[in-house]
Design a protein around this motif. Structure first.
Motif, PDB file in Angstrom:
ATOM      1  N   ASP A 142       0.829  -1.087  -0.154  1.00 35.66           N
ATOM      2  CA  ASP A 142      -0.128  -0.035  -0.083  1.00 35.66           C
ATOM      3  C   ASP A 142       0.724   1.183  -0.106  1.00 35.66           C
ATOM      4  O   ASP A 142       0.922   2.232   1.039  1.00 35.66           O
ATOM      5  CB  ASP A 142      -0.872  -0.100   1.247  1.00 35.66           C
ATOM      6  CG  ASP A 142      -2.095   1.020   1.172  1.00 35.66           C
ATOM      7  OD1 ASP A 142      -2.307   1.550   0.002  1.00 35.66           O
ATOM      8  OD2 ASP A 142      -2.596   1.293   2.307  1.00 35.66           O
ATOM      9  N   GLY A 175      -0.623   4.816   0.653  1.00 36.45           N
ATOM     10  CA  GLY A 175      -1.159   5.015   1.926  1.00 36.45           C
ATOM     11  C   GLY A 175      -0.342   4.454   3.216  1.00 36.45           C
ATOM     12  O   GLY A 175      -0.773   4.238   4.416  1.00 36.45           O
ATOM     13  N   THR A 201      -0.045   7.014   6.020  1.00 34.75           N
ATOM     14  CA  THR A 201      -1.123   7.668   6.274  1.00 34.75           C
ATOM     15  C   THR A 201      -1.565   7.116   7.762  1.00 34.75           C
ATOM     16  O   THR A 201      -1.436   5.974   8.186  1.00 34.75           O
ATOM     17  CB  THR A 201      -2.274   7.651   5.290  1.00 34.75           C
ATOM     18  OG1 THR A 201      -2.523   6.246   5.210  1.00 34.75           O
ATOM     19  CG2 THR A 201      -1.837   8.220   4.049  1.00 34.75           C
ATOM     20  N   THR A 202      -2.748   7.754   8.315  1.00 34.13           N
ATOM     21  CA  THR A 202      -3.042   7.271   9.673  1.00 34.13           C
ATOM     22  C   THR A 202      -4.070   6.121   9.397  1.00 34.13           C
ATOM     23  O   THR A 202      -4.118   5.253  10.398  1.00 34.13           O
ATOM     24  CB  THR A 202      -3.794   8.344  10.284  1.00 34.13           C
ATOM     25  OG1 THR A 202      -5.099   8.962   9.388  1.00 34.13           O
ATOM     26  CG2 THR A 202      -3.022   9.631  10.777  1.00 34.13           C
ATOM     27  N   HIS A 203      -4.541   5.787   8.098  1.00 35.73           N
ATOM     28  CA  HIS A 203      -5.572   4.674   7.857  1.00 35.73           C
ATOM     29  C   HIS A 203      -4.487   3.509   7.140  1.00 35.73           C
ATOM     30  O   HIS A 203      -5.409   2.817   6.413  1.00 35.73           O
ATOM     31  CB  HIS A 203      -6.581   5.166   7.276  1.00 35.73           C
ATOM     32  CG  HIS A 203      -6.244   5.702   5.821  1.00 35.73           C
ATOM     33  ND1 HIS A 203      -6.004   6.944   5.601  1.00 35.73           N
ATOM     34  CD2 HIS A 203      -6.475   5.107   4.637  1.00 35.73           C
ATOM     35  CE1 HIS A 203      -5.698   7.214   4.238  1.00 35.73           C
ATOM     36  NE2 HIS A 203      -6.175   6.018   3.678  1.00 35.73           N
ATOM     37  N   GLY A 204      -3.374   3.582   7.193  1.00 33.27           N
ATOM     38  CA  GLY A 204      -2.302   2.729   6.553  1.00 33.27           C
ATOM     39  C   GLY A 204      -2.676   1.379   7.274  1.00 33.27           C
ATOM     40  O   GLY A 204      -3.306   1.128   8.438  1.00 33.27           O
ATOM     41  N   ASN A 205      -2.691   0.304   6.466  1.00 33.72           N
ATOM     42  CA  ASN A 205      -3.069  -1.120   6.791  1.00 33.72           C
ATOM     43  C   ASN A 205      -1.804  -1.778   7.378  1.00 33.72           C
ATOM     44  O   ASN A 205      -0.601  -1.864   6.745  1.00 33.72           O
ATOM     45  CB  ASN A 205      -3.520  -1.957   5.453  1.00 33.72           C
ATOM     46  CG  ASN A 205      -4.015  -3.028   5.867  1.00 33.72           C
ATOM     47  OD1 ASN A 205      -3.763  -3.818   6.894  1.00 33.72           O
ATOM     48  ND2 ASN A 205      -4.695  -4.048   4.913  1.00 33.72           N
TER      49      ASN A 205
END
Length: 107
Positions: free
Chosen positions: A45, A48, A51-55
């Motif tokens: 990913d 992302g 990012t704060t919503h990274g997996n």
């Protein structure tokens, strides 16, 4: 005589600088990965990653890729060098964090 506070402050500053170096190298690796290894870029990913919503499971995939040194079989020398640098900086940063925590506990 050097006080314990000075030693802890210096150790924390060195740790912080190395963490910044690690994160910068990781960002650079992800940028190079987009062209050199697009499949891995999608698997971790790349867009992302920071990012704060990274997996988290995708981020762990990059960790295992670097840990197992799978990048040695890649044809791009720049990508291989960046992977090696990120791996070394990760090991150094984790060791420094461990030493810093140990020093905080002991001092």
């Amino acid at each position: 005589m050097i006080s314990a506070d000075t030693i802890l402050f210096a150790l924390m500053m060195v740790t912080l600088v190395n963490l910044v170096r690690y994160l910068t190298a990781l960002r650079s690796l992800i940028y190079v990965m987009r062209e050199a290894h697009p499949l891995l870029y999608q698997q971790v990913d790349g867009n992302g990653f920071f990012t704060t919503h990274g997996n988290m499971s995708k981020q762990v995939k990059l960790y295992s890729y670097l840990k197992s040194k799978e990048y040695h079989h890649h044809h791009d020398e720049v990508f291989t060098a960046k992977c090696s640098r990120v791996r070394q900086l990760f090991i150094l940063s984790m060791a420094l964090i461990g030493v810093t925590l140990l020093a905080v506990i002991l001092l």
